[in-house]
Design a protein around this motif. Structure first.
Motif, PDB file in Angstrom:
ATOM      1  N   LEU B   2       0.859  -1.192   0.000  1.00 22.06           N
ATOM      2  CA  LEU B   2       0.000   0.000   0.000  1.00 22.06           C
ATOM      3  C   LEU B   2       0.896   1.243   0.000  1.00 22.06           C
ATOM      4  O   LEU B   2       1.845   1.335   0.773  1.00 22.06           O
ATOM      5  CB  LEU B   2      -0.894  -0.001   1.240  1.00 22.06           C
ATOM      6  CG  LEU B   2      -1.903  -1.156   1.323  1.00 22.06           C
ATOM      7  CD1 LEU B   2      -2.634  -1.139   2.656  1.00 22.06           C
ATOM      8  CD2 LEU B   2      -2.887  -1.083   0.163  1.00 22.06           C
ATOM      9  N   ASP B  45      -2.611   0.254  -4.308  1.00 22.23           N
ATOM     10  CA  ASP B  45      -2.232  -1.090  -3.890  1.00 22.23           C
ATOM     11  C   ASP B  45      -1.432  -1.678  -5.058  1.00 22.23           C
ATOM     12  O   ASP B  45      -1.986  -1.966  -6.115  1.00 22.23           O
ATOM     13  CB  ASP B  45      -3.464  -1.939  -3.582  1.00 22.23           C
ATOM     14  CG  ASP B  45      -3.085  -3.292  -2.996  1.00 22.23           C
ATOM     15  OD1 ASP B  45      -1.864  -3.575  -2.900  1.00 22.23           O
ATOM     16  OD2 ASP B  45      -3.994  -4.062  -2.639  1.00 22.23           O
ATOM     17  N   GLU B 124      -1.068   4.098   8.969  1.00 29.01           N
ATOM     18  CA  GLU B 124      -2.398   3.499   8.820  1.00 29.01           C
ATOM     19  C   GLU B 124      -2.733   3.324   7.338  1.00 29.01           C
ATOM     20  O   GLU B 124      -3.207   2.264   6.909  1.00 29.01           O
ATOM     21  CB  GLU B 124      -3.432   4.393   9.501  1.00 29.01           C
ATOM     22  CG  GLU B 124      -4.787   3.756   9.672  1.00 29.01           C
ATOM     23  CD  GLU B 124      -5.842   4.802  10.014  1.00 29.01           C
ATOM     24  OE1 GLU B 124      -6.906   4.775   9.373  1.00 29.01           O
ATOM     25  OE2 GLU B 124      -5.564   5.665  10.878  1.00 29.01           O
ATOM     26  N   SER B 126      -0.726   2.911   5.047  1.00 31.24           N
ATOM     27  CA  SER B 126       0.164   1.888   4.498  1.00 31.24           C
ATOM     28  C   SER B 126      -0.128   0.507   5.076  1.00 31.24           C
ATOM     29  O   SER B 126       0.586  -0.449   4.794  1.00 31.24           O
ATOM     30  CB  SER B 126       1.620   2.251   4.782  1.00 31.24           C
ATOM     31  OG  SER B 126       1.892   3.561   4.356  1.00 31.24           O
ATOM     32  N   GLY B 127      -1.140   0.440   5.935  1.00 27.98           N
ATOM     33  CA  GLY B 127      -1.568  -0.855   6.459  1.00 27.98           C
ATOM     34  C   GLY B 127      -0.764  -1.335   7.655  1.00 27.98           C
ATOM     35  O   GLY B 127      -0.700  -2.523   7.931  1.00 27.98           O
ATOM     36  N   ARG B 129      -0.032  -0.941  11.884  1.00 29.09           N
ATOM     37  CA  ARG B 129      -0.622  -0.462  13.125  1.00 29.09           C
ATOM     38  C   ARG B 129       0.408   0.373  13.899  1.00 29.09           C
ATOM     39  O   ARG B 129       1.571   0.008  13.975  1.00 29.09           O
ATOM     40  CB  ARG B 129      -1.014  -1.694  13.958  1.00 29.09           C
ATOM     41  CG  ARG B 129      -1.980  -1.444  15.092  1.00 29.09           C
ATOM     42  CD  ARG B 129      -2.548  -2.792  15.566  1.00 29.09           C
ATOM     43  NE  ARG B 129      -1.461  -3.745  15.840  1.00 29.09           N
ATOM     44  CZ  ARG B 129      -0.915  -3.909  17.042  1.00 29.09           C
ATOM     45  NH1 ARG B 129      -1.328  -3.194  18.085  1.00 29.09           N
ATOM     46  NH2 ARG B 129       0.060  -4.788  17.231  1.00 29.09           N
ATOM     47  N   GLU B 241       7.130  -7.961   7.682  1.00 27.10           N
ATOM     48  CA  GLU B 241       7.446  -6.938   6.679  1.00 27.10           C
ATOM     49  C   GLU B 241       8.951  -6.933   6.435  1.00 27.10           C
ATOM     50  O   GLU B 241       9.420  -6.727   5.322  1.00 27.10           O
ATOM     51  CB  GLU B 241       7.018  -5.553   7.185  1.00 27.10           C
ATOM     52  CG  GLU B 241       5.512  -5.350   7.279  1.00 27.10           C
ATOM     53  CD  GLU B 241       4.879  -5.054   5.933  1.00 27.10           C
ATOM     54  OE1 GLU B 241       5.614  -4.705   4.982  1.00 27.10           O
ATOM     55  OE2 GLU B 241       3.647  -5.180   5.830  1.00 27.10           O
TER      56      GLU B 241
END
Lengths: 337, 687
Positions: B2, B45, B124, B126-127, B129, B241
């Motif tokens: 993202l 995306d 957020e 970019s996905g 938390r 990641e």
């Protein structure tokens, strides 16, 4: 000659009463048979004075012809009546279906596979096959997908053991054929492939058609031409086709091929996720690493390879919106093809 | 991945709309799967192919966009506060193959708190938390620069000595997510003295996690070996990641820059003092050198580009190039780990030139007539035959339910028990690979019948797989099969003939066999344990069993979830490798007699062991050139026939090739044939 008139009258009376062919047969013997009345009269001519004989003979013969004619005409009439009766009795309801008139449906995947194969055969491609349970070497290693490479994430694999997998694509057939034969090569390899994946848009088994063309002077421009030609044949000649860069470990450069969405004609809809394009094929120039793997000289030979999913093409061709329909094998679905 | 559009704009000046940019990226090979508006921003995306690890960041995507548009990127500048002279920590790399570079910095006197809104929002979108300002910065810089970072609580590191190496023996280690994991000898770890504190490139340890009371951190920025990280991550079943990026390869020359960027942001957000940077980079980095021949570019792509054009396109990816008349010397930038040889560069040329600008051109080929595949032709003809006989084609998964194969009561030495087993099946019901098509066809039959369909006639042409159970053969035997299932409800048939369904199906099969012209096969009673023993037959070709057909045994039918009354289930399966591969028998015309025939009938009473086929074969074995054809025209048992006997009627055609036969001649032959038949079979003549 009154008795001749009488005889004629009597005959007509009998004839009027005759109802079937056997009664007519009786009449025939009675008048014209060996011992029949007319025959008797003709025999009696010999007892007449010679001068009278010609006239009497003529009259008798006329009556004979008359009877003969009448009998024949009547016989014909009775015949037709008998046949008519039989025809009426034998009449059936011709609208009922004949036994065994139901024909079975072809599976749409099998139909489209045949169509794709036929198009490539018409372009001079041969057809090859390979095992569906395959060595990891052919499925991955020889196609430049080493064990610890992220490219393996592109395909969820069913494993049989460390060395053996359910083939995840038809590409291993490329390697097997190249190992056995020298260029020029021009073939497709259709078949079943397996991925460890099942949801609304994936089934753990599906069908692919792989293609390979290798010679001393094959170019990316050739790849474009062959695939455009194929797509225009399998869809319609005016279908837009576009090539965009992608990545497959066994081709370089690689291209993803899209066709203009056949539902919205490019204006954007649910099927093409509003992009106006639908992904249909993966392709590219054979990676020289693959050539080295099979013992071809990459300085001498070039080639292109491509692969397509038959389910996707079938869904587009017939407007099928759920891939799972293919494997439920419901006759209400299959009967439509 | 993202990617917020506004963040991208910080790295490259673009005036185009998000839609136009999405299109450009897609056509360059960075497929933008969706782009969604979010407030004043748009989030792309991007579905990145595994070779483009360099694009897994804002910086990388901006670089790519710059290459496509011919523009330059601009990396936001920042000023690093002055460093403390001491580093407070020493780093050593135990295995240079697994760790090419390891940099780090201690930051003291920091304050861990919630991140500011702008940072939280970026993460957020970019996905990711938000956790706290320290962890958030490490993630932010990873997203921005593509370099995974890790922050240790410096207070929990006791030795002042960081070491990067594999353990001597398997050990247990608890990761950030609170799970204790078994670490084997080939997994690279980060050690605080002799205590493990992180799994290199995958995940940090729980003990040294940064928390609210943390006041100092050690910030790690390193370059680990892609294969090693991938092996460790997949063996542990732990993807992050960080591991995702390391697997795809990171830019070894970017390690220190990312560390500085993160140090700057942390000092801005959490205050504190920057200690001296540590940077262990044992082997000198040598950029990859590739020679790119202009002629080769044009030969592979089928274009005619000038050297200058190629040079321009290649320099756009950030490579240093030098022109040598007929080739280009290219120094590959450190972030392009995917470019190894000239073919990779040819792809770059094609990509940046635009695939759409390469004009299609039909290949020049040698025209050859290809040999027709007899097997494929035969399979096609079988398929058409079955359809025209009313069977619908099904295709099933090649999997088999272990319970279904058990249902067939196969003998223990039946090869169909030797199924290939899948190590990681999706469901237990799909854990075996099919050794026979029967189980799938029974399932199809039940599926359709239970949905109220009363005429179910199915066939499938697919492979089955028999494990050879021999070490020398790694792959199982694969063989193509024709299978079928038939169930037609008796009460709803229009034409109420009394033909046994066995014969209906056998007729369909017999016609197929005739069509294939594979020579003379024989039918004999089948020994298939799942078929009705009295109403099933095997087809024998040569001395091999080519297949079977028969009524499903009542006790197997009973176990299936189907309520079938007064109708029979008929099954068949044939080995297409046997019945479609005819040995190229030459098809030659055989002369037939033009003289008239004389026919005679024979009716005999036989014991039930004698089949019509036996008697026919017996008649055919009678040595007379005059017998032209023999057919069965009557089969009867019951009233007017002695108990336990069967009456068979045969019609014999006599014919000669050179003359018209006389009744007298035939009477002699026929009487002799009857004598022969009665003697050989023990049959009685039926008067």
């Amino acid at each position: 000659m009154d008795d001749l008139k009488e005889l004629r009258k009597q005959f007509l009376l009998h004839l009027g009463r005759a109802e079937d062919s056997s009664q007519l047969q009786n009449l025939r013997s009675r008048y014209l048979g060996k011992k029949g009345e007319i025959t008797g009269l003709l025999k009696s001519l010999t007892s007449m004075p010679p001068a009278d004989r010609p006239a009497a003979g003529k009259e008798i013969n006329e009556l004979k012809d008359f009877i003969e004619n009448q009998l024949n005409r009547h016989l014909q009439k009775i015949h037709s009546r008998e046949i008519e009766g039989r025809i009426q009795k034998e009449s059936i309801d011709v609208t009922l279906p004949g036994p065994g008139s139901e024909i079975g449906g072809r599976h749409p995947i099998s139909l489209v596979l045949d169509e794709v194969i036929d198009i490539f055969i018409s372009m001079g491609f041969g057809v090859e096959e390979g095992p569906e349970i395959e060595l990891d070497f052919y499925n991955f290693e020889a196609l430049n997908i080493p064990r610890d490479h992220p490219a393996r994430d592109m395909q969820d694999t069913f494993y049989i053991n460390d060395e053996v997998v359910m083939r995840t694509h038809t590409s291993p057939v490329q390697v097997r054929v190249m190992q056995q034969r020298k260029p020029p090569l021009r073939f497709i390899a259709p078949g079943k492939v397996y991925r460890c994946d099942a949801d609304i848009s994936h089934t753990p088994m599906f069908h692919q058609v792989e293609g390979l063309m290798v010679d001393t002077n094959i170019t990316f421009a050739n790849l474009k031409s062959v695939l455009e030609s194929f797509l225009h044949s399998v869809f319609t000649p005016d279908t837009p086709v576009r090539f965009r860069p992608s990545y497959f470990p066994f081709t370089e450069p690689s291209a993803e091929v899209d066709i203009g969405c056949i539902f919205c004609k490019g204006s954007g809809c649910r099927i093409c996720k509003t992009t106006g394009w639908i992904e249909i094929l993966g392709s590219g120039m054979v990676n020289p690493k693959v050539f080295k793997m099979v013992g071809y000289n990459p300085r001498k030979y070039t080639g292109f390879a491509f692969g397509m999913g038959i389910e996707r093409i079938t869904m587009l061709k017939y407007g099928i919106d759920d891939i799972r329909l293919f494997y439920e094998n419901d006759l209400r679905f299959l009967g439509q093809f | 991945m993202l990617l917020p559009f506004n963040w991208l704009k910080e790295f490259i000046k673009i005036r185009k709309s998000p839609g136009e940019i999405a299109d450009m990226l897609t056509m360059a090979g960075l497929e933008v799967e969706s782009s969604e508006g979010s407030g004043d921003d748009t989030v792309f995306d991007i579905d990145l192919t595994p070779n483009r690890g360099d694009c897994l960041s804002v910086l990388g995507t901006a670089r790519e966009l710059a290459a496509v548009t011919g523009k330059n990127i601009k990396i936001p500048r920042f000023r690093l506060p002055s460093e403390d002279k001491r580093s407070w920590i020493r780093v050593s790399i135990g295995d240079r193959d697994l760790c090419a570079r390891y940099a780090g910095r201690v930051l003291k006197g920091i304050k861990v708190e919630e991140s500011p809104a702008w940072l939280k929002k970026r993460l957020e979108l970019s996905g990711i938390r938000s956790i706290n300002n320290i962890v958030d910065v490490t993630n932010y810089v990873m997203l921005e620069y593509g370099q995974p970072l890790h922050a240790f609580d410096f207070g929990k590191l006791v030795s002042g000595q960081i070491c990067v190496s594999t353990p001597d023996k398997s050990i247990r280690f608890t990761t950030l997510d609170g799970i204790e994991r078994l670490i084997t000898g080939d997994m690279l770890l980060i050690w605080d003295g002799n205590k493990p504190v992180a799994i290199a490139g995958v995940m940090g340890g729980l003990e040294s996690e940064v928390g609210e009371d943390t006041t100092g951190i050690f910030l790690e920025s390193a370059c680990f070996n892609p294969s090693s990280v991938r092996r460790t991550s997949s063996e542990l079943g732990l993807k992050s990641e960080s591991s995702f990026r390391f697997e795809r390869g990171i830019d070894v020359l970017n390690v220190d820059k990312a560390l500085d960027r993160a140090s700057f942001l942390i000092s801005e957000l959490a205050g504190g003092v920057l200690c001296k940077r540590v940077d262990v980079f044992p082997r000198k980095y040598r950029p990859r050198q590739v020679k790119l021949e202009y002629a080769k570019v044009n030969n592979i792509l089928g274009v005619n580009l000038s050297g200058t054009k190629i040079q321009d396109l290649i320099s756009r990816i950030g490579a240093r190039v030098e022109d040598f008349d007929d080739y280009l010397h290219v120094e590959v930038p450190s972030y392009r780990n995917d470019i190894e040889n000239d073919f990779d560069l040819i792809e770059e040329v094609a990509r940046l030139y635009g695939y759409h600008r390469i004009a299609s051109s039909a290949p020049v080929i040698r025209v050859d007539a290809l040999p027709k595949s007899k097997v494929r032709e035969n399979i096609k003809s079988i398929r058409n035959h079955m359809c025209s006989r009313g069977y619908s084609e099904v295709i099933n998964f090649s999997f088999m339910n272990p319970d279904m194969i058990r249902l067939l009561n196969l003998d223990s030495d039946d090869p169909r028990n030797n199924a290939v087993r899948i190590l990681n099946p999706l469901r237990q019901e799909e854990s075996l690979v099919r050794t026979t098509l029967v189980p799938s066809l029974l399932e199809n039959l039940g599926y359709n019948f239970n949905r109220g369909i009363r005429t179910v006639k199915l066939f499938e042409i697919s492979k089955v797989f028999i494990d050879k159970r021999q070490k020398s053969d790694k792959l199982p035997g694969e063989s193509m099969r024709l299978g079928g299932a038939y169930l037609v409800d008796r009460t709803h048939r229009l034409w109420k003939d009394n033909v046994d369904d066995f014969f209906v199906v056998k007729g369909d099969i017999d016609a197929m066999i005739k069509k294939l012209t594979i020579g003379n096969g024989l039918w004999k009673r089948s020994s298939e344990p799942f078929l009705h023993p009295g109403r099933s037959a095997d087809f024998i070709l040569g001395n091999r069993k080519a297949g079977f057909t028969g009524i499903l045994s009542p006790d197997v039918l009973h176990l299936l979830d189907m309520k079938v009354h007064n109708s029979d289930v008929v099954l068949f399966e044939f080995d297409l490798d046997i019945i479609t591969v005819n040995k190229d028998r030459k098809h030659v015309y055989k002369q037939f007699s033009r003289f008239p025939f004389i026919q005679r009938d024979i009716s005999v009473l036989v014991d039930p062991e004698w089949s019509a086929q036996d008697i026919l074969e017996l008649v055919k074995s009678y040595k007379s050139k005059l017998i032209d054809e023999v057919t069965v025209f009557d089969y009867y048992s019951g009233k007017n026939i002695p108990d336990g006997k069967i009456s068979l009627g045969f019609n014999v055609h006599y014919r000669a090739y050179d003359r018209t036969l006389s009744d007298e001649e035939i009477d002699g032959v026929h009487n002799d044939l009857i004598g022969f038949l009665l003697k050989k079979s023990g049959a009685q003549l039926r008067q």
